[in-house]
Scaffold this active site. Structure first.
Site, short mmCIF file in Angstrom:
data_model
loop_
_atom_site.label_atom_id
_atom_site.label_comp_id
_atom_site.label_asym_id
_atom_site.label_seq_id
_atom_site.Cartn_x
_atom_site.Cartn_y
_atom_site.Cartn_z
N HIS B 57 -7.20 -0.62 -18.56
CA HIS B 57 -7.41 -1.19 -19.65
C HIS B 57 -6.79 -2.69 -19.62
O HIS B 57 -5.95 -3.06 -19.16
CB HIS B 57 -6.81 -0.36 -20.89
N GLU B 59 -5.19 -4.16 -21.92
CA GLU B 59 -3.86 -4.33 -22.46
C GLU B 59 -3.08 -4.14 -21.31
O GLU B 59 -1.80 -4.75 -21.20
CB GLU B 59 -3.67 -3.60 -23.73
N CYS B 87 -5.90 1.85 -27.43
CA CYS B 87 -6.09 3.23 -27.49
C CYS B 87 -4.68 3.69 -27.36
O CYS B 87 -3.61 2.75 -27.27
CB CYS B 87 -7.06 3.55 -26.37
N CYS B 90 -2.62 2.29 -24.46
CA CYS B 90 -2.33 0.95 -24.33
C CYS B 90 -1.21 0.60 -25.61
O CYS B 90 -0.40 -0.28 -25.29
CB CYS B 90 -3.64 0.20 -24.71
#
Lengths: 160, 160
Positions: B57, B59, B87, B90
């Site tokens: 992801h 991040e 999420c 992250c």
């Protein structure tokens, strides 16, 4: 051999890996396996400090390794064994990977006893109003809506 | 320039990265920056599909990149900018990295509109009894307690 025999043997393998990781590296006291049937497709040990990577928890390392060696992003049908209940980062990583089931031995309270804020992190997830770090703050952006429309308008978008 | 000027400019930079990521790669519609003051120390875009890494992801990519380039595991004092509310994976990654503050533009509901189960994942964290995948199942291990005692007995253990 009872029904749990092969599963217990896999957990014992993970426990031995965690013990070795404490003794032989600067890594944390955690290990994980990605398994299909009784076959281990990837191993991971906590490598946060040795690799300067705060995301290198055992479960994340094992998941990344499994996907790299299998050449796919989905581990649907695979099982994760972890010496400790996965923290929210690792549980969510297992979810994104499509893993159906996670077996763990030690609890988040055990992790707290070892000095890791796993239980605290679950509190952070369940009580976003609490004074925990990091603090998520929404910063509305006039342009950000274009991300949604551009994504949804892209017929080639790859979901996972 | 108002007080939010530099912050808004950073968010706009992230939004442009997300739009480029949709248009030019098979990556998801997300981007993130690790920032100190007004200086961007690392960038990340969602690379899950292009890299076969379900943990990639935006991040996580930005955090891993920041730690690698800074040569340290702690991002204490740094700020994370993300085009979307992180999420649980992250957000927890930001916590483990010691990040104090996360600015985001789009919400978890926006992510759901784009086809990603962010809001669902937060439910999974807040309601562990719900029928969500993956299901964490404790498998007590006679040997696992040795991990705790071995870790606590190790004077060289490196915390993070």
């Amino acid at each position: 051999m009872n029904a749990n025999g092969p599963q217990s043997a896999l957990m014992e393998q993970a426990v031995r890996m965690a013990l070795t990781n404490i003794r032989d590296t600067a890594g944390g006291p955690f290990a994980a396996l990605v398994v299909t049937g009784a076959q281990v497709v990837a191993e991971g040990v906590n490598a946060v400090v040795p690799t300067n990577d705060p995301t290198a928890h055992a479960e994340v390392v094992a998941i990344r390794s499994a996907c790299a060696s299998l050449g796919k992003v989905s581990l649907k049908g695979y099982v994760l064994y972890s010496t400790c209940r996965p923290c929210p980062m690792c549980l969510a990583a297992a979810h994104w990977a499509g893993i159906d089931r996670v077996y763990y031995a030690l609890t988040s309270d055990d992790a707290e006893r070892m000095g890791f804020q796993d239980a605290h992190l679950y509190e952070m997830m369940t009580d976003p109003g609490a004074a925990h770090s990091p603090i998520p703050v929404q910063m509305p952006s006039p342009q950000a809506g274009e991300i949604v429309t551009t994504w949804l308008a892209n017929p080639d978008r790859a979901m996972y």
